[in-house]
Design a protein around this motif. Sequence first.
Motif, PDB file in Angstrom:
ATOM      1  N   MET A   1       0.847  -1.174   0.000  1.00 55.48           N
ATOM      2  CA  MET A   1       0.000   0.000   0.000  1.00 55.48           C
ATOM      3  C   MET A   1       0.893   1.238   0.000  1.00 55.48           C
ATOM      4  N   GLU A   2       0.528   2.210  -0.787  1.00 53.56           N
ATOM      5  CA  GLU A   2       1.307   3.427  -0.906  1.00 53.56           C
ATOM      6  C   GLU A   2       1.301   4.229   0.394  1.00 53.56           C
ATOM      7  N   GLN A   3       2.384   4.962   0.615  1.00 51.66           N
ATOM      8  CA  GLN A   3       2.503   5.789   1.815  1.00 51.66           C
ATOM      9  C   GLN A   3       1.402   6.842   1.875  1.00 51.66           C
ATOM     10  N   LYS A   4       1.062   7.423   0.725  1.00 45.43           N
ATOM     11  CA  LYS A   4       0.014   8.450   0.686  1.00 45.43           C
ATOM     12  C   LYS A   4      -1.320   7.887   1.179  1.00 45.43           C
ATOM     13  N   LYS A   6      -1.689   5.335   3.221  1.00 46.36           N
ATOM     14  CA  LYS A   6      -1.559   5.123   4.663  1.00 46.36           C
ATOM     15  C   LYS A   6      -1.784   6.428   5.422  1.00 46.36           C
ATOM     16  N   GLU A   7      -1.274   7.528   4.889  1.00 42.41           N
ATOM     17  CA  GLU A   7      -1.453   8.824   5.534  1.00 42.41           C
ATOM     18  C   GLU A   7      -2.923   9.226   5.562  1.00 42.41           C
ATOM     19  N   ILE A   8      -3.645   8.964   4.475  1.00 39.07           N
ATOM     20  CA  ILE A   8      -5.079   9.261   4.423  1.00 39.07           C
ATOM     21  C   ILE A   8      -5.822   8.420   5.457  1.00 39.07           C
ATOM     22  N   LEU A   9      -5.545   7.124   5.471  1.00 44.84           N
ATOM     23  CA  LEU A   9      -6.204   6.232   6.438  1.00 44.84           C
ATOM     24  C   LEU A   9      -5.903   6.668   7.869  1.00 44.84           C
ATOM     25  N   LYS A  10      -4.656   7.005   8.141  1.00 44.71           N
ATOM     26  CA  LYS A  10      -4.268   7.408   9.492  1.00 44.71           C
ATOM     27  C   LYS A  10      -4.923   8.731   9.885  1.00 44.71           C
ATOM     28  N   SER A  11      -4.936   9.678   8.986  1.00 49.46           N
ATOM     29  CA  SER A  11      -5.539  10.979   9.270  1.00 49.46           C
ATOM     30  C   SER A  11      -7.030  10.842   9.585  1.00 49.46           C
ATOM     31  N   LEU A  40     -13.445   1.648   4.920  1.00 52.11           N
ATOM     32  CA  LEU A  40     -12.812   0.849   3.874  1.00 52.11           C
ATOM     33  C   LEU A  40     -13.725   0.718   2.662  1.00 52.11           C
ATOM     34  N   ASN A  41     -14.995   0.456   2.891  1.00 56.98           N
ATOM     35  CA  ASN A  41     -15.935   0.326   1.776  1.00 56.98           C
ATOM     36  C   ASN A  41     -16.158   1.660   1.064  1.00 56.98           C
ATOM     37  N   PHE A  42     -16.143   2.746   1.820  1.00 58.45           N
ATOM     38  CA  PHE A  42     -16.256   4.067   1.210  1.00 58.45           C
ATOM     39  C   PHE A  42     -15.059   4.328   0.305  1.00 58.45           C
ATOM     40  N   TYR A  43     -13.869   4.020   0.771  1.00 61.66           N
ATOM     41  CA  TYR A  43     -12.658   4.242  -0.024  1.00 61.66           C
ATOM     42  C   TYR A  43     -12.629   3.366  -1.274  1.00 61.66           C
ATOM     43  N   VAL A  44     -13.103   2.141  -1.171  1.00 61.24           N
ATOM     44  CA  VAL A  44     -13.164   1.276  -2.356  1.00 61.24           C
ATOM     45  C   VAL A  44     -14.165   1.855  -3.355  1.00 61.24           C
ATOM     46  N   GLY A  45     -15.330   2.257  -2.857  1.00 62.29           N
ATOM     47  CA  GLY A  45     -16.348   2.838  -3.737  1.00 62.29           C
ATOM     48  C   GLY A  45     -15.927   4.144  -4.367  1.00 62.29           C
ATOM     49  N   SER A  46     -15.051   4.877  -3.701  1.00 61.82           N
ATOM     50  CA  SER A  46     -14.562   6.162  -4.213  1.00 61.82           C
ATOM     51  C   SER A  46     -13.281   6.017  -5.024  1.00 61.82           C
ATOM     52  N   ALA A  47     -12.819   4.798  -5.198  1.00 64.36           N
ATOM     53  CA  ALA A  47     -11.585   4.494  -5.952  1.00 64.36           C
ATOM     54  C   ALA A  47     -10.342   5.089  -5.304  1.00 64.36           C
ATOM     55  N   ILE A  48     -10.402   5.357  -4.007  1.00 62.61           N
ATOM     56  CA  ILE A  48      -9.218   5.791  -3.259  1.00 62.61           C
ATOM     57  C   ILE A  48      -8.389   4.565  -2.895  1.00 62.61           C
ATOM     58  N   LEU A  49      -9.092   3.500  -2.620  1.00 63.10           N
ATOM     59  CA  LEU A  49      -8.492   2.215  -2.268  1.00 63.10           C
ATOM     60  C   LEU A  49      -9.026   1.196  -3.253  1.00 63.10           C
ATOM     61  N   GLY A  57      -5.425  -2.416   3.888  1.00 63.33           N
ATOM     62  CA  GLY A  57      -5.953  -1.244   4.584  1.00 63.33           C
ATOM     63  C   GLY A  57      -6.615  -1.627   5.894  1.00 63.33           C
ATOM     64  N   SER A  58      -7.329  -2.733   5.894  1.00 61.82           N
ATOM     65  CA  SER A  58      -7.976  -3.236   7.095  1.00 61.82           C
ATOM     66  C   SER A  58      -6.940  -3.581   8.165  1.00 61.82           C
ATOM     67  N   LEU A  59      -5.902  -4.254   7.754  1.00 60.48           N
ATOM     68  CA  LEU A  59      -4.827  -4.619   8.686  1.00 60.48           C
ATOM     69  C   LEU A  59      -4.144  -3.368   9.241  1.00 60.48           C
TER      70      LEU A  59
END
Length: 101
Positions: A1-4, A6-11, A40-49, A57-59
């Motif tokens: 997973m890209e660092q960017k 990870k930063e979004i998920l963490k924020s 996680l489902n929102f990010y998949v639906g938004s093509a962020i993840l 991302g879940s882990l």
Amino acid sequence: MEQKLKEILKSDFEKYMRFAVQSTTGFGFDVFGEYAVSVLNFYVGSAILNYQNKLEGSLYLLELYNIGLGGVITKEDREELAQVFAQDPTLDYSVLKPIFG
């Protein structure tokens, strides 16, 4: 997973954690689980993840949560929970409102 990513998920995790701790709901495992699955489902639906990175991302979210608990969730349990979260199709926008609302 890209660092960017990870930063979004963490924020967003930190935003939600602050909201939950300051509200009457707290940030117990049930609240965290609802948040993690929905975000996680929102990010998949938004093509962020992408769907392939959803498990990773879940882990990552579980690792962040575990740090806050002082490391009480074992690696094996985190991996099992990550599988459950990644397979759950739930998307509850009311859970995400504190982040995006």
